[in-house]
Design a protein around this motif. Sequence first.
Motif, PDB file in Angstrom:
ATOM      1  N   ASN A 152       0.937  -1.341  -0.064  1.00  0.00           N
ATOM      2  CA  ASN A 152      -0.047   0.064   0.068  1.00  0.00           C
ATOM      3  C   ASN A 152       1.073   1.245  -0.145  1.00  0.00           C
ATOM      4  OD1 ASN A 152      -2.367  -1.357  -0.170  1.00  0.00           O
ATOM      5  ND2 ASN A 152      -2.844  -1.257   1.984  1.00  0.00           N
TER       6      ASN A 152
ATOM      7  N   THR B  12      -4.621 -13.644  -3.108  1.00  0.00           N
ATOM      8  CA  THR B  12      -5.156 -13.090  -4.399  1.00  0.00           C
ATOM      9  C   THR B  12      -6.483 -14.074  -4.625  1.00  0.00           C
ATOM     10  OG1 THR B  12      -3.578 -14.918  -5.131  1.00  0.00           O
ATOM     11  CG2 THR B  12      -2.826 -12.691  -5.067  1.00  0.00           C
TER      12      THR B  12
ATOM     13  N   SER C 287      -4.776 -11.194 -10.410  1.00  0.00           N
ATOM     14  CA  SER C 287      -4.756 -10.013  -9.708  1.00  0.00           C
ATOM     15  C   SER C 287      -3.036  -9.825  -9.337  1.00  0.00           C
ATOM     16  CB  SER C 287      -5.390 -10.062  -8.223  1.00  0.00           C
ATOM     17  OG  SER C 287      -4.921 -11.349  -7.381  1.00  0.00           O
ATOM     18  N   GLY C 288      -2.349 -10.422 -10.413  1.00  0.00           N
ATOM     19  CA  GLY C 288      -0.832  -9.978 -10.002  1.00  0.00           C
ATOM     20  C   GLY C 288      -0.174 -11.083 -10.776  1.00  0.00           C
TER      21      GLY C 288
ATOM     22  N   GLU D  56       4.239  -8.504  -8.113  1.00  0.00           N
ATOM     23  CA  GLU D  56       3.141  -7.542  -7.652  1.00  0.00           C
ATOM     24  C   GLU D  56       1.638  -8.374  -7.828  1.00  0.00           C
ATOM     25  OE1 GLU D  56       1.475  -5.012 -11.257  1.00  0.00           O
ATOM     26  OE2 GLU D  56       3.358  -4.430 -10.646  1.00  0.00           O
TER      27      GLU D  56
ATOM     28  N   ALA E  59      -2.662  -7.705  -5.871  1.00  0.00           N
ATOM     29  CA  ALA E  59      -3.488  -7.094  -5.135  1.00  0.00           C
ATOM     30  C   ALA E  59      -4.280  -8.320  -4.391  1.00  0.00           C
ATOM     31  CB  ALA E  59      -4.606  -6.442  -5.715  1.00  0.00           C
TER      32      ALA E  59
ATOM     33  N   LYS F 234      -8.627  -4.728   0.809  1.00  0.00           N
ATOM     34  CA  LYS F 234      -7.733  -4.906  -0.265  1.00  0.00           C
ATOM     35  C   LYS F 234      -6.323  -4.344   0.183  1.00  0.00           C
ATOM     36  CE  LYS F 234      -6.605  -3.596  -5.144  1.00  0.00           C
ATOM     37  NZ  LYS F 234      -7.387  -2.832  -6.178  1.00  0.00           N
TER      38      LYS F 234
ATOM     39  N   GLU G  95      -2.518  -3.877  -1.554  1.00  0.00           N
ATOM     40  CA  GLU G  95      -1.961  -3.824  -2.813  1.00  0.00           C
ATOM     41  C   GLU G  95      -0.265  -4.026  -2.612  1.00  0.00           C
ATOM     42  OE1 GLU G  95      -2.907  -0.410  -5.299  1.00  0.00           O
ATOM     43  OE2 GLU G  95      -4.969  -1.523  -5.753  1.00  0.00           O
TER      44      GLU G  95
ATOM     45  N   THR H 189       3.197  -3.858  -4.555  1.00  0.00           N
ATOM     46  CA  THR H 189       3.580  -3.191  -5.836  1.00  0.00           C
ATOM     47  C   THR H 189       5.145  -3.100  -6.066  1.00  0.00           C
ATOM     48  OG1 THR H 189       3.457  -0.897  -5.363  1.00  0.00           O
ATOM     49  CG2 THR H 189       1.493  -1.907  -6.547  1.00  0.00           C
TER      50      THR H 189
END
Length: 181
Positions: free
Chosen positions: A48, A135, A139-140, A157, A159, A167, A169, A171
């Motif tokens: 995040n 996941t 989603s990645g 990566e 989510a 959620k 994230e 990244t």
Amino acid sequence: MRGVLLIAALVVFAVGCKKPTEKPANPTEPQMPTSTETGANTVACRVNSEVHIYKGVPTYLNADGVLFGLYPDRNEYFLQVTAGGIAEYKDNIWLLLYDTAVQLNTQYPFSVTETDKNRAEYSVEAGSYSKIYKTKGSSGFIKFTRYDKTVAAGTFEFAAYNDQGEKIEITEGFFDISRPQ
């Protein structure tokens, strides 16, 4: 003469106006390290948007660190990248790939279905229990940039969602882990 003064005033004004500079990075906040492929036993990512850096090899007495493994599971093998920051972040990341014939620079999606079990999970301590984020759907991804007898390195990566629908994230993730001989 007025024209010359007007032009001179405009030049002084234009030179005096500076574009605002970007806010400098806060030196107390960790910065994302540069990814490597040397077996540095490092996993880094943004959770995040917050930088998390995991280093070292966990031991029986110290759960913090990073691991890479090739494990048998119900007559299948899976690759697992694990990063634990229990002391600093109170969290863990798991990246699971059920395909041991790794091809470099191929994005393997995290898409938990009946036929594809590749997945990523994130957990964080929340008082007396852990919140687990998993996941869902596509989603990645995980991508290996080096995979040989000594080093597993790449990017990831994803989510993920917990049971309450919250959620998280992950990244800009990368891993660089020495493989046990």
